[in-house]
Design an enzyme around this catalytic site. Structure first.
Site, short mmCIF file in Angstrom:
data_model
loop_
_atom_site.label_atom_id
_atom_site.label_comp_id
_atom_site.label_asym_id
_atom_site.label_seq_id
_atom_site.Cartn_x
_atom_site.Cartn_y
_atom_site.Cartn_z
N LYS A 64 21.26 27.51 -15.19
CA LYS A 64 21.29 26.25 -15.94
C LYS A 64 19.97 26.09 -16.70
O LYS A 64 19.96 25.81 -17.90
CB LYS A 64 21.47 25.09 -15.00
N ASN A 65 18.85 26.31 -16.01
CA ASN A 65 17.55 26.00 -16.61
C ASN A 65 17.07 27.03 -17.61
O ASN A 65 16.08 26.82 -18.30
CB ASN A 65 16.51 25.76 -15.51
N ARG B 191 9.19 10.58 -15.08
CA ARG B 191 9.17 11.96 -15.56
C ARG B 191 8.49 11.94 -16.94
O ARG B 191 9.14 11.85 -17.96
CB ARG B 191 10.58 12.51 -15.64
N ASP C 203 12.55 23.07 -6.73
CA ASP C 203 14.02 22.90 -6.79
C ASP C 203 14.71 23.46 -5.55
O ASP C 203 15.92 23.31 -5.42
CB ASP C 203 14.58 23.58 -8.04
N CYS D 157 13.78 9.39 -13.38
CA CYS D 157 14.95 9.97 -12.71
C CYS D 157 14.97 9.39 -11.31
O CYS D 157 14.16 8.53 -10.97
CB CYS D 157 14.86 11.49 -12.68
N ARG E 296 26.13 18.41 -12.11
CA ARG E 296 25.18 18.66 -13.21
C ARG E 296 24.66 20.08 -13.15
O ARG E 296 24.38 20.70 -14.18
CB ARG E 296 23.99 17.70 -13.13
C1 EPZ Z 1 11.90 21.82 -15.08
O1 EPZ Z 1 11.75 20.44 -15.35
C2 EPZ Z 1 13.24 21.97 -14.41
N1 EPZ Z 1 14.29 21.48 -15.30
C3 EPZ Z 1 13.27 21.16 -13.11
O2 EPZ Z 1 14.52 21.45 -12.48
C4 EPZ Z 1 12.14 21.63 -12.21
O3 EPZ Z 1 12.12 20.82 -11.06
C5 EPZ Z 1 10.80 21.54 -12.95
O4 EPZ Z 1 10.88 22.29 -14.18
C6 EPZ Z 1 9.65 22.11 -12.12
O5 EPZ Z 1 9.90 23.44 -11.82
C7 EPZ Z 1 14.72 22.29 -16.30
O6 EPZ Z 1 14.25 23.41 -16.45
C8 EPZ Z 1 15.81 21.75 -17.17
P1 EPZ Z 1 7.79 20.31 -15.62
P2 EPZ Z 1 10.53 19.94 -16.31
O7 EPZ Z 1 7.47 19.88 -17.01
O8 EPZ Z 1 10.32 20.91 -17.40
C9 EPZ Z 1 4.64 16.88 -14.87
C10 EPZ Z 1 16.58 21.00 -11.52
O9 EPZ Z 1 16.75 20.65 -10.34
N2 EPZ Z 1 4.74 16.66 -16.33
O10 EPZ Z 1 7.51 21.74 -15.22
O11 EPZ Z 1 10.80 18.54 -16.65
C11 EPZ Z 1 5.92 16.53 -14.15
O12 EPZ Z 1 5.96 15.15 -13.85
C12 EPZ Z 1 15.48 20.38 -12.33
O13 EPZ Z 1 17.23 21.91 -12.10
C13 EPZ Z 1 3.85 15.80 -16.94
O14 EPZ Z 1 3.00 15.20 -16.29
O15 EPZ Z 1 9.31 20.00 -15.29
C14 EPZ Z 1 5.82 17.39 -12.91
O16 EPZ Z 1 4.98 16.75 -11.97
C15 EPZ Z 1 14.91 19.14 -11.65
N3 EPZ Z 1 3.93 15.60 -18.29
C16 EPZ Z 1 5.12 18.65 -13.40
O17 EPZ Z 1 4.50 18.27 -14.64
C17 EPZ Z 1 4.86 16.27 -19.06
O18 EPZ Z 1 4.87 16.08 -20.30
C18 EPZ Z 1 6.08 19.80 -13.70
O19 EPZ Z 1 7.07 19.31 -14.59
C19 EPZ Z 1 5.76 17.15 -18.41
C20 EPZ Z 1 5.67 17.34 -17.05
#
Ligand code: EPZ
Length: 436
Positions: free
Chosen positions: A39-40, A139, A323, A134, A415
């Protein structure tokens, strides 16, 4: 297995199903099951198709709600998609136009933010709703915005929308993340691919899904160095062309299926896997007492009656993935002793704890640490899914709980998993989907 047409219908209608998954616990899982496409990895690749007009054939695409939602999002921009067969997606961007990514859609799937980079790259302007939070908390998307500004975009927030402009086009820039972000790395890669000049990204996410996105962009004509490392260099090219690609295996679905074997004392082989994407997860499954056999595309897991207690701390890839945190909490709730689980990525991703406790788990949360005291056994009960991976954790716990467990709000599950209950049933679980 018939296509998940309910998911497609509900995504099109914007409705959600109130299905439940009912499980009779106590069966040891055995046999062989196939893992689907990621998915990701699919979601950013769909957004990347916005970068070049033409037709794209994507294979090993999972048939699940988030992909249907992303296809619906692309439809906002005049992009058509069709599934000639269950796991093949044809994308046609020849009639693409700029438009707005509306709150009604973005709020249902945070990954919609992936359209920001491509829109800026193609049209020099974008209007994308902020995703909101979420189930487990805020987020933010500040890193996405900082990345676009580093490429020369002017960004303002207007009534809940990101309004981005690059009237003279994007230009290469230097970006250094203080925290690793999968989404922001992906968005910037897509925006930088046709920016004028060179872009460097320090502390880039190394998740396999981002590596796969980079390789897809290469196949579209992009010039990217350092793929798979925390330092990416993109030399912008004037334009890109369509490409076809198979999606990489879904390492989180694979991990979830392996935990299903581990929690039931089972013997299951998962096929269609890339074990090199699962190093940290396989290490922790072995530490918890399971024995593993791997080939290039399969992992077989044989488990003891009860897992050993272990300590888990989530980290950016190649560390243990957040995850898989909820699924391991289910596993460790029946371990022979005390375990700790620390989530360093999302400090409040623990909405599954209260529901696991309804099944008899003994868990205490302090800050971003869960202290899990393994119990002899869980007992079935009605529980409520709160988010995607929590849904999977509750089903896993139901596999081993005595009696019946009824998991409601499984639209969360749909999802990110393609008929997980059918896959578990094929391994001997007594599980079914019930439409109230
Ligand atoms: C991706 O989300 C995945 N989703 C998530 O999987 C996964 O949990 C996450 O990466 C971490 O591995 C998809 O790939 C569609 P991040 P993403 O930006 O890109 C902070 C699932 O279960 N952050 O790597 O949104 C954030 O709050 C989903 O399939 C900021 O502060 O995650 C987190 O603490 C859930 N500012 C950390 O970074 C930003 O602009 C990592 O988030 C972006 C993120």
């Amino acid at each position: 297995m018939k296509p998940n047409i309910e998911a497609e219908r509900d995504a099109k209608a914007g409705t959600i199903t109130m299905d439940e998954i009912w499980i009779q616990g106590g069966r040891r899982l055995q046999g062989r099951v196939a893992c689907g496409g990621s998915k990701n990895a699919t979601l950013p690749v769909l957004a990347a198709a916005m970068l070049a007009p033409g037709r794209y054939t994507l294979t090993n695409v999972p048939d699940l709600m988030d992909v249907a939602t992303m296809a619906k999002m692309l439809g906002q921009f005049g992009i058509t998609s069709e599934r000639p067969e269950k796991n093949t997606l044809l994308i046609d961007t020849r009639n693409q136009r700029n438009a707005e990514a509306p709150y009604e859609l973005v709020k249902t799937m945070r990954a919609s933010i992936y359209v920001l980079g491509p829109l800026l790259a193609r049209y020099g302007e974008a209007r994308v709703s902020l995703p909101g939070g979420c189930a487990w908390g805020p987020r933010p998307v500040d890193l996405h915005i900082k990345g676009m500004e580093a490429l020369g975009a002017e960004i303002e927030i207007d009534h809940g929308y990101i309004v981005a402009r690059a009237p003279h086009g994007l230009r290469g820039g230097a970006i250094s993340f203080d925290i690793s972000s999968v989404g922001a790395t992906g968005n910037i890669l897509m925006a930088a691919a046709t920016a004028a000049g060179r872009t460097t990204i320090e502390n880039a996410a190394c998740e396999p899904e981002i590596e796969a996105l980079a390789r897809f962009l290469l196949s579209m004509g992009a010039e990217i160095e350092g793929i798979g490392t925390p330092r990416l260099v993109v030399n912008g090219v004037p334009d890109l062309h369509p490409a076809d690609a198979p999606m990489i295996p879904d390492r989180i679905e694979a991990g979830t299926l392996l935990v299903a074997s581990a929690i039931t004392g089972g013997d299951v082989e998962v096929t269609g896997v890339d074990p090199t994407h699962l190093g940290a997860v396989l290490n922790k499954l072995e530490a918890a007492g399971s024995s593993l056999e791997t080939s290039d595309t399969t992992v077989r897991l044989r488990a003891p009656e009860r897992p050993e207690p272990i300590n888990v701390t989530t980290k950016p890839y190649p560390g243990f993935p957040t995850d898989m945190q909820a699924q391991f909490m289910a596993l460790l709730s029946v371990a022979k002793g005390a375990s700790t689980i620390v989530d360093t990525i999302y400090h409040d991703r623990f909405t599954h704890v209260a529901e696991l406790e309804r099944l008899g788990a003994d868990i205490r949360v302090e800050g971003n640490t869960a202290f899990v005291q393994g119990v002899e056994g869980l007992s079935g009960a009605p529980v409520m899914a709160t988010d995607l991976r929590a849904s999977a954790a509750l089903i896993l716990a139901g596999l081993v709980a005595g009696g019946e467990t009824r998991v409601s709000r499984v639209y969360h599950l749909d999802r990110g998993y393609e008929r997980l209950e059918a896959k578990l049933a094929s391994l001997g679980a007594v599980v079914r989907r019930v439409r109230p």
